[in-house]
Structure formats: structure tokens, C-alpha cells
Design a protein around this motif. Structure first.
Motif, short mmCIF file in Angstrom:
data_model
loop_
_atom_site.label_atom_id
_atom_site.label_comp_id
_atom_site.label_asym_id
_atom_site.label_seq_id
_atom_site.Cartn_x
_atom_site.Cartn_y
_atom_site.Cartn_z
N SER A 125 67.29 19.52 99.02
CA SER A 125 66.52 18.27 99.06
C SER A 125 67.01 17.32 97.97
O SER A 125 66.87 16.11 98.10
CB SER A 125 65.02 18.54 98.89
OG SER A 125 64.77 19.08 97.61
N TYR A 126 67.60 17.86 96.91
CA TYR A 126 68.18 17.03 95.85
C TYR A 126 69.64 16.71 96.18
O TYR A 126 70.05 15.58 96.19
CB TYR A 126 68.07 17.74 94.50
CG TYR A 126 68.74 17.01 93.37
CD1 TYR A 126 68.18 15.84 92.86
CD2 TYR A 126 69.93 17.47 92.84
CE1 TYR A 126 68.80 15.15 91.84
CE2 TYR A 126 70.55 16.80 91.81
CZ TYR A 126 69.99 15.64 91.32
OH TYR A 126 70.61 14.95 90.31
N ASP A 127 70.41 17.78 96.45
CA ASP A 127 71.83 17.64 96.75
C ASP A 127 72.30 18.97 97.30
O ASP A 127 71.99 20.01 96.72
CB ASP A 127 72.59 17.28 95.47
CG ASP A 127 74.07 17.00 95.70
OD1 ASP A 127 74.70 17.70 96.51
OD2 ASP A 127 74.61 16.09 95.06
N LYS A 128 73.04 18.97 98.38
CA LYS A 128 73.46 20.24 99.00
C LYS A 128 74.34 21.09 98.08
O LYS A 128 74.52 22.27 98.30
CB LYS A 128 74.15 20.01 100.33
CG LYS A 128 75.58 19.53 100.24
CD LYS A 128 76.20 19.45 101.62
CE LYS A 128 77.70 19.46 101.52
NZ LYS A 128 78.32 20.64 102.03
N GLN A 129 74.87 20.50 97.01
CA GLN A 129 75.70 21.24 96.08
C GLN A 129 74.90 21.88 94.95
O GLN A 129 75.47 22.48 94.05
CB GLN A 129 76.75 20.31 95.45
CG GLN A 129 77.75 19.77 96.44
CD GLN A 129 78.78 18.90 95.75
OE1 GLN A 129 79.26 19.23 94.68
NE2 GLN A 129 79.09 17.77 96.35
N TYR A 130 73.57 21.77 94.98
CA TYR A 130 72.72 22.26 93.88
C TYR A 130 71.86 23.45 94.30
O TYR A 130 71.51 23.59 95.47
CB TYR A 130 71.81 21.14 93.37
CG TYR A 130 72.51 20.19 92.44
CD1 TYR A 130 72.10 20.06 91.12
CD2 TYR A 130 73.58 19.41 92.86
CE1 TYR A 130 72.72 19.19 90.25
CE2 TYR A 130 74.23 18.54 92.00
CZ TYR A 130 73.79 18.43 90.70
OH TYR A 130 74.43 17.58 89.83
#
Length: 164
Positions: A125-130
Motif C-alpha cells: 500500500s506504500y510501495d511494492k518494493q517495501y
């Protein structure tokens, strides 16, 4: 601790549960390649081989969530929710902290006076890399929740599967 059974030490394996070898990323280039390819990788803290397994190894999040299983049989990598249960427990101070620092997503070693542990929960939901992790700033500190790049190398602590 409470109703949860946690490993006493950080994970220190070089194979997945099925026996496949987890690639070791010795160089910064190998570490970055694993990140961009979203492939599992591990390294020694500060890239120093030691006979003392105490700090364990550092793993990227792709190793944590590989379908071949990073945790030994009967164990799993805790979810963000399971970490929260530990964090909110009155017995959280019983969690044995082992400091290993991190390997950044570009391969540098940092924060060797801190302990970082992956959860198995991404933060898309923040960033797919996180993904979510926990950190302790000192041996006597409580755990703190945050999110960071999946290509980083953090320690891993496992939790025992509960009988169904």
C-alpha cells in the motif's frame, strides 16, 4: 513469550527448507542484481565469515518469502501482526536481541549497533518494493515497527507454527 514460541537466535541457514541453495551475494553488484531481479540472497553481517553463528546471516526479503521456505520445518517467518503481538506483550523484554546491522539495497553495511528483523508482510500500500520490519536500537530497547526496501539485508527470527 506469551502464547508465541520464538527462536532464541537469528536464522543462520544457506539452504531453503526443500534443500535448494540460497545464493550468497558477496559483492555489492551481486546484492544489487538480486534486488532488481527480486531474487533471494543472503550475506554475512559486514561480509565477514565467522565461526560464531550468534548474529546469524542477513537475508533480503525475497529469501524470506520464497515459496521453497526459508524457515526450518515446523517454523515460519513472523507476519507483521505476529511481531505486533510480541511487541505489545508484557513479556516482550524476554526477546533475545542479537545485533547484526543491515546491508542496504545498494550493498553497503550499516547500523552494526542495531538489530533489524524482517516480517513476512509486504507494504504494497506504500510501495511494492517495501516490507514491514522491526528494529531495536540497543540491547535494552523495545522493538519498533517500520517499513523499508525489500532488497535490504536484515536478520530473520522464526516463530513456531501453532497446531491447528
Amino acid at each position: 513469550i506469551g502464547e508465541q514460541l520464538w527462536m532464541k537466535e537469528n536464522l543462520d541457514v544457506i539452504t531453503f527448507r526443500n534443500g535448494d541453495t540460497i545464493p550468497e551475494a558477496k559483492t555489492d553488484q551481486e546484492w544489487e542484481q538480486a534486488r532488481f531481479a527480486e531474487k533471494p540472497a543472503w550475506c554475512y553481517p559486514k561480509n565477514k565469515i565467522t565461526n560464531n553463528p550468534a548474529p546469524g546471516k542477513l537475508y533480503n526479503w525475497y529469501a524470506v518469502n520464497d515459496q521453497r521456505g526459508l524457515a526450518p520445518d515446523g517454523w515460519h517467518i513472523p507476519t507483521d501482526s505476529e511481531w505486533t503481538v510480541l511487541q505489545n506483550s508484557k513479556e516482550a523484554n524476554l526477546f533475545p536481541i542479537q545485533i547484526a546491522g543491515i546491508r542496504t539495497f545498494i550493498g553497503e553495511y550499516e547500523k552494526d549497533s542495531l538489530g533489524y528483523w524482517w516480517s513476512s508482510t509486504g507494504n504494497e500500500s506504500y510501495d511494492k518494493q517495501y516490507a514491514w520490519y522491526r528494529v531495536a536500537w540497543s540491547m535494552n530497547d523495545s522493538l519498533h515497527r517500520n517499513t523499508y526496501v525489500k532488497g535490504c539485508g536484515f536478520s530473520v527470527r522464526c516463530i513456531k507454527n501453532t497446531p491447528e
